[in-house]
Each structure stands twice: as structure tokens, then as C-alpha cells.
Design an enzyme around this catalytic site. Structure first.
Site, PDB file in Angstrom:
ATOM      1  CD  GLU A   1       3.966  44.541  19.733  1.00  0.00           C
ATOM      2  OE1 GLU A   1       3.953  44.458  18.288  1.00  0.00           O
ATOM      3  OE2 GLU A   1       2.800  43.112  20.180  1.00  0.00           O
TER       4      GLU A   1
ATOM      5  CE1 TYR B   1      -3.692  66.871  -1.771  1.00  0.00           C
ATOM      6  CE2 TYR B   1      -5.672  67.240  -2.573  1.00  0.00           C
ATOM      7  CZ  TYR B   1      -4.450  67.270  -2.920  1.00  0.00           C
ATOM      8  OH  TYR B   1      -3.787  68.048  -4.131  1.00  0.00           O
TER       9      TYR B   1
ATOM     10  CD  GLU C   1      -7.516  43.487  14.051  1.00  0.00           C
ATOM     11  OE1 GLU C   1      -7.500  42.513  13.010  1.00  0.00           O
ATOM     12  OE2 GLU C   1      -6.611  44.056  14.588  1.00  0.00           O
TER      13      GLU C   1
ATOM     14  CE  LYS D   1       1.610  45.143  15.470  1.00  0.00           C
ATOM     15  NZ  LYS D   1       1.256  44.834  15.956  1.00  0.00           N
TER      16      LYS D   1
END
Length: 135
Positions: A37, A69, A89, A114
Site C-alpha cells: 500500500e 470550496y 482514521e 478506501k
């Protein structure tokens, strides 16, 4: 989470904060606990709900009185593609802190998806959602 009232400032006409919503900010990140990863990366998708009183911006037509934005999307995109975290997290906490620091919001909801997580069974998505607010 947008249906959950957030207490407004006394000047907020409804007593509940308004929201700016930005969904689907996507970037390649290198977050995860596995070597592959961190080496290969994968897509991450972030949704945000910014809680603030939009009346000052709406009545003045002044961009400085709301959350820009475009700048928000660039900030989030940069963090997703930046320094790696083991956990989504931790990525979500970092995103929330950055939004609270950079924009005039009272609270922010952050969802980090994810979609290519290394899960061995068929799944549609994995995500974490948190809300952080000013003290």
C-alpha cells in the site's frame, strides 16, 4: 450526518448551522499498514460537510465570509497525496484539523473512503467518518 443539527451561533436565523458539502475529492495516496500500500498507492476519496453560518456570505455576497470550496478541494487533495498514514482514521483526523484551521467553520464532518482496501472478500466500500468542531 447532514441531518444532525449543529448548534448555531446566536446570529444564525434558524439556530442551526448551515452546511457546505463537497463530495468525491479523489487522489492517489500511500496510506495503509502493508508495504504494498505504501509502495504502490491507491485511490482515496474524501467527502466533507462544513458546518457554518452562511447568512453573512449570502447577504454580503462576499467569498471571504464562507468556505472557498476550490481552496478546500486543493487542501484535501494535497493531504491525501502527502505524507502517508497507517490508518485512514489518522488521515481523517489530519484533514479535519486542517479544515478547522484554514476555514471559518464551526465543525466539519470528514469521510475517508478506501475503495481498494486489501480485503479478501467482495465489498463495495470501506470508510471512516468523524466530526470535529471548535472548542
Amino acid at each position: 450526518m447532514t441531518g444532525t443539527p449543529t448548534p448555531g451561533r446566536p446570529g444564525s436565523p434558524s439556530g442551526v448551522l448551515d452546511a457546505v458539502v463537497l463530495k468525491g475529492i479523489t487522489a492517489k495516496g500511500y496510506h495503509g499498514v502493508f508495504d504494498h500500500e505504501r509502495r504502490d498507492g491507491q485511490p482515496f476519496v474524501v467527502d466533507l460537510v462544513l458546518h457554518l453560518d452562511l447568512q453573512p456570505a449570502g447577504t454580503s455576497d462576499d467569498l471571504a465570509r464562507t468556505a472557498h470550496y476550490g481552496e478546500l478541494a486543493e487542501l484535501v487533495h494535497g493531504i491525501i497525496g502527502g505524507d502517508p498514514f497507517d490508518l485512514i482514521e489518522a488521515l481523517a483526523e489530519t484533514l479535519a484539523a486542517a479544515v478547522l484551521e484554514a476555514f471559518p467553520v464551526q465543525a466539519v464532518d470528514v469521510t475517508v473512503h478506501k475503495p481498494k482496501a486489501p480485503i479478501e472478500v467482495p465489498f463495495g466500500d470501506v470508510a471512516v467518518t468523524l466530526r470535529r468542531s471548535r472548542p
